[in-house]
Design a protein around this motif. Structure first.
Motif, short mmCIF file in Angstrom:
data_model
loop_
_atom_site.label_atom_id
_atom_site.label_comp_id
_atom_site.label_asym_id
_atom_site.label_seq_id
_atom_site.Cartn_x
_atom_site.Cartn_y
_atom_site.Cartn_z
N GLY A 93 33.66 2.25 -6.18
CA GLY A 93 32.30 2.56 -6.62
C GLY A 93 31.48 3.24 -5.54
N PHE A 94 32.14 3.77 -4.52
CA PHE A 94 31.42 4.36 -3.39
C PHE A 94 31.90 5.78 -3.09
CE2 PHE A 94 31.22 -0.19 -3.07
CZ PHE A 94 29.87 -0.41 -2.83
N GLU A 95 32.55 6.40 -4.09
CA GLU A 95 33.15 7.71 -3.80
C GLU A 95 32.11 8.83 -3.72
OE1 GLU A 95 36.31 7.88 -2.85
OE2 GLU A 95 36.26 5.70 -3.17
N HIS A 96 32.45 9.78 -2.90
CA HIS A 96 31.66 11.00 -2.67
C HIS A 96 31.94 11.98 -3.80
CE1 HIS A 96 30.54 14.69 -0.37
NE2 HIS A 96 29.85 13.88 0.42
N ASN A 97 31.06 12.95 -3.97
CA ASN A 97 31.32 14.00 -4.96
C ASN A 97 32.55 14.84 -4.63
OD1 ASN A 97 29.41 13.45 -6.87
ND2 ASN A 97 27.86 14.84 -6.05
N ALA A 98 33.00 14.79 -3.38
CA ALA A 98 34.24 15.49 -3.02
C ALA A 98 35.44 14.91 -3.77
CB ALA A 98 34.48 15.39 -1.52
N VAL A 142 35.32 4.16 4.33
CA VAL A 142 33.98 3.69 4.70
C VAL A 142 32.96 4.48 3.87
CG1 VAL A 142 32.25 3.58 6.54
CG2 VAL A 142 34.64 3.03 7.05
N SER A 143 32.04 3.76 3.23
CA SER A 143 31.01 4.44 2.43
C SER A 143 30.14 5.32 3.30
CB SER A 143 30.14 3.39 1.72
OG SER A 143 28.92 3.98 1.28
N ASN A 144 29.97 6.56 2.88
CA ASN A 144 29.13 7.47 3.69
C ASN A 144 27.66 7.14 3.57
OD1 ASN A 144 29.05 8.56 0.95
ND2 ASN A 144 28.05 10.35 1.83
N VAL A 145 27.29 6.37 2.55
CA VAL A 145 25.87 6.02 2.36
C VAL A 145 25.52 4.73 3.10
CG1 VAL A 145 24.06 5.51 0.68
CG2 VAL A 145 25.92 7.09 0.08
N PHE A 146 26.35 3.72 2.92
CA PHE A 146 25.99 2.39 3.41
C PHE A 146 26.82 1.93 4.62
CE2 PHE A 146 24.95 2.58 -1.12
CZ PHE A 146 23.60 2.31 -1.05
N GLY A 147 27.80 2.72 4.98
CA GLY A 147 28.66 2.31 6.09
C GLY A 147 29.57 1.15 5.76
N MET A 148 29.60 0.77 4.49
CA MET A 148 30.43 -0.38 4.11
C MET A 148 31.92 -0.06 4.27
SD MET A 148 30.94 -2.13 0.43
CE MET A 148 32.26 -3.28 0.22
N ILE A 149 32.64 -0.98 4.91
CA ILE A 149 34.09 -0.81 5.10
C ILE A 149 34.80 -1.36 3.88
CG2 ILE A 149 36.06 -1.37 6.57
CD1 ILE A 149 33.88 -2.04 8.79
N LEU A 150 35.62 -0.54 3.25
CA LEU A 150 36.38 -1.00 2.09
C LEU A 150 37.73 -1.55 2.55
CD1 LEU A 150 34.36 1.29 0.81
CD2 LEU A 150 35.67 0.70 -1.21
N PRO A 151 38.29 -2.48 1.79
CA PRO A 151 39.56 -3.13 2.21
C PRO A 151 40.75 -2.20 1.96
CG PRO A 151 38.83 -4.03 0.11
CD PRO A 151 37.76 -3.07 0.53
N LEU A 152 40.84 -1.15 2.75
CA LEU A 152 41.81 -0.08 2.51
C LEU A 152 43.26 -0.58 2.58
CD1 LEU A 152 42.50 2.91 2.10
CD2 LEU A 152 42.40 3.19 4.57
N ALA A 322 16.42 12.36 13.99
CA ALA A 322 17.19 13.05 12.96
C ALA A 322 17.98 12.05 12.12
CB ALA A 322 18.14 14.06 13.61
N VAL A 323 17.60 11.92 10.86
CA VAL A 323 18.33 11.07 9.92
C VAL A 323 18.51 11.88 8.63
CG1 VAL A 323 17.43 8.91 10.88
CG2 VAL A 323 16.22 10.04 8.98
N ARG A 324 19.06 11.25 7.60
CA ARG A 324 19.23 11.97 6.34
C ARG A 324 18.72 11.13 5.19
NH1 ARG A 324 24.88 14.27 3.58
NH2 ARG A 324 23.95 14.77 1.57
N ALA A 325 18.04 11.78 4.23
CA ALA A 325 17.54 11.09 3.04
C ALA A 325 18.18 11.69 1.80
CB ALA A 325 16.03 11.24 2.96
N GLY A 326 18.14 10.91 0.71
CA GLY A 326 18.62 11.42 -0.57
C GLY A 326 19.78 10.60 -1.10
N LEU A 327 20.65 11.27 -1.85
CA LEU A 327 21.80 10.58 -2.44
C LEU A 327 23.07 10.81 -1.62
CD1 LEU A 327 21.24 11.24 -6.28
CD2 LEU A 327 20.52 9.27 -4.89
N HIS A 328 22.99 11.64 -0.61
CA HIS A 328 24.10 11.84 0.32
C HIS A 328 25.38 12.29 -0.39
CE1 HIS A 328 21.41 9.60 3.00
NE2 HIS A 328 21.27 8.77 1.98
N GLY A 338 22.48 0.20 -6.80
CA GLY A 338 21.17 0.10 -7.46
C GLY A 338 20.10 0.92 -6.78
N THR A 339 20.48 1.96 -6.07
CA THR A 339 19.50 2.79 -5.35
C THR A 339 19.44 4.22 -5.89
OG1 THR A 339 21.21 3.26 -3.69
CG2 THR A 339 19.69 1.47 -3.19
N ILE A 340 19.96 4.42 -7.09
CA ILE A 340 20.07 5.78 -7.61
C ILE A 340 18.69 6.42 -7.85
CG2 ILE A 340 20.27 5.05 -10.03
CD1 ILE A 340 22.23 7.97 -8.45
N ALA A 341 17.70 5.62 -8.18
CA ALA A 341 16.38 6.19 -8.50
C ALA A 341 15.66 6.73 -7.26
CB ALA A 341 15.52 5.13 -9.18
#
Lengths: 375, 83
Positions: A93-98, A142-152, A322-328, A338-341
């Protein structure tokens, strides 16, 4: 400027990376074309980079390291090689548009292994239920938005047990995790050159297990009389003149990582990230997406109060942070969290940031937040 | 007299050269003469004829794939040999 956008591109790099790019620009020609010194030196640099990348990921065969433009390029090759129209593909549930966009383009059936943010057990359980019978699994490390490490490693084990091919997106983990590609038995692992591997933009690598379908067709410098692409790697996936200058810089970046060790780089980043998370948690009006940092690597997202993320990010930028905002580019991750809005403001660290920079960034964040929160 | 070991691509030839280097066998990656391949441009390792057997053995021990081997005759032509 305090650069905390390394999850997008690692601007802070060892000086030898830039030296390598510049030297290549004035000394290297195309590898595998001419036989003069400039071509031979280019070929040596490209092969050396292949060797260094293979060693970093514990691969015995450098020829299975393919150079790409970026992670997206590598993932497109991987998806086109493995996925067919109508195939059920399990993704986190953390995949990038790539990942998501190529899957949509092919007409795959995307099956999200759902699970809450920072709950790897729930996520793994979801993969366990969905992997049997799937055509493929694609998972970010690793989620590019939240830095969460997935159990790869556990997900890879499930794939092996069920005979399902795995594609790994290591965009946020390559360079700061000790990844043993052969032991994962994944079909492909795509990584950027310009993030954790400390190379320049326009570089990336795709680690391949065996065969692959070309995305580009053209000259490779060999087997010129054949009308099809070569059947073997890396030539099969490397049509056209390579980004030799970029690869020369990437070579220096990977050498730096190997000299330090990926574990040491991650340790340095973790110290900075923990400091950042602790400081953000103390600022009133900011929602910090973290569980203390143990399940996190490199990045943390926040949502400020009383101000949109984009304005908040802009104000930080105006004050030198320098940081980044948006949906990344990862709307699925925001749907999951739950942060899509609103999107989020993402801070991401590099091993070259300092504790003083983190403290200064926190001070500026606190000031902007206080002004916004009290308005 | 020197010999050529033909590889299917530049990358494989480079790998072969590295392997030989670790065994003390000097070789150079060269573009293979067109007469040694029917498939268009190819790459080869050029080395001394008397090191060919040791080189082939080393490549096989390291599972480094190569295609064919040639020796250069006195008239300049390459003759394929079975290794």
């Amino acid at each position: 400027m305090i650069y905390l956008d390394s999850a997008a591109t690692s601007l802070l790099k060892p000086p030898e990376v830039g030296d390598g790019v510049l030297y290549a620009l004035t000394h290297y020609a195309s590898p595998g074309r001419g036989e003069h010194t400039a071509a031979n030196q280019a070929a040596e640099a490209v092969y050396s980079c292949r060797e260094e990348a293979a060693a970093l990921f514990h691969m015995p065969d450098p020829e299975k390291v393919v150079f790409t433009m970026n992670t997206t390029h590598g993932l497109n090759i991987a998806v086109r090689s493995v996925v067919r129209p109508g195939m059920r593909v399990v993704v986190s549930g953390f995949e990038h548009n790539a990942v998501i966009r190529p899957l949509y383009a092919i007409g795959a059936r995307i099956d999200v292994a759902e699970g809450e943010l920072f709950d790897p057990y729930q996520i793994l359980n979801s993969f366990r239920h969905k992997i049997p019978g799937a055509g493929a699994v694609i998972c970010t490390h690793v989620s590019n938005v939240f830095g969460m490490i997935l159990p790869l490693e556990e997900i890879a084990l499930l794939c092996r047990e069920n005979g399902v091919p795995l594609i790994v997106d290591a965009a946020q983990s390559a360079g700061s995790f000790d990844i043993d590609f052969p032991s994962l038995e994944a079909e492909f692992l795509a990584a950027p050159g310009h993030k954790g591997l400390l190379g320049p933009q326009g570089t990336g690598i795709l680690l391949c297990r065996d065969g692959a379908r070309p995305l580009l067709y053209g000259g490779t410098g060999g087997l010129s009389r054949e009308t099809g692409m070569p059947s073997f790697l890396p030539d099969r996936l490397e049509a056209g003149t390579q980004n030799v200058c970029g690869i020369a810089g990437l070579l220096r970046g990977i050498r730096y990582i190997r000299s330090q060790g990926a574990a040491e780089i991650r340790r340095r980043e973790n110290i900075l990230l923990q400091r950042l998370i602790m400081g953000l948690n103390e600022i009133p009006g900011i929602r910090v997406y973290s569980q203390g940092g143990a399940l996190q690597s490199g990045a943390v997202s926040i949502i400020p109060a009383g101000i949109d993320c984009e304005s908040f990010s802009r104000q930080l930028g105006e004050k030198g942070v320098a940081v980044r905002a948006g949906l990344h580019c990862a709307p699925l991750a925001h749907i999951t969290a739950g942060t899509i809005a609103s999107g989020t403001v993402r801070y991401s660290v590099s091993p070259f940031n300092t504790p003083e920079e983190i403290d200064k960034a926190l001070e500026i964040t606190e000031k902007i937040s206080r002004n916004s929160y009290n308005m | 007299m020197h010999a050529l070991i033909l590889f299917r691509s530049l990358t494989y030839a480079q790998r072969g050269s590295r392997i030989l280097g670790t065994r003390g066998i000097v070789s150079n990656v060269i573009k293979a003469p067109m007469g040694t391949t029917e498939k268009g441009c190819a790459y080869a390792l050029s080395l001394r004829r008397d090191r060919l057997d040791a080189a082939v053995r080393a490549l096989r021990e390291e599972n480094a794939l190569f295609e064919r081997a040639f020796v250069r005759e006195e008239d300049g032509r390459y003759r394929e040999i079975i290794v």
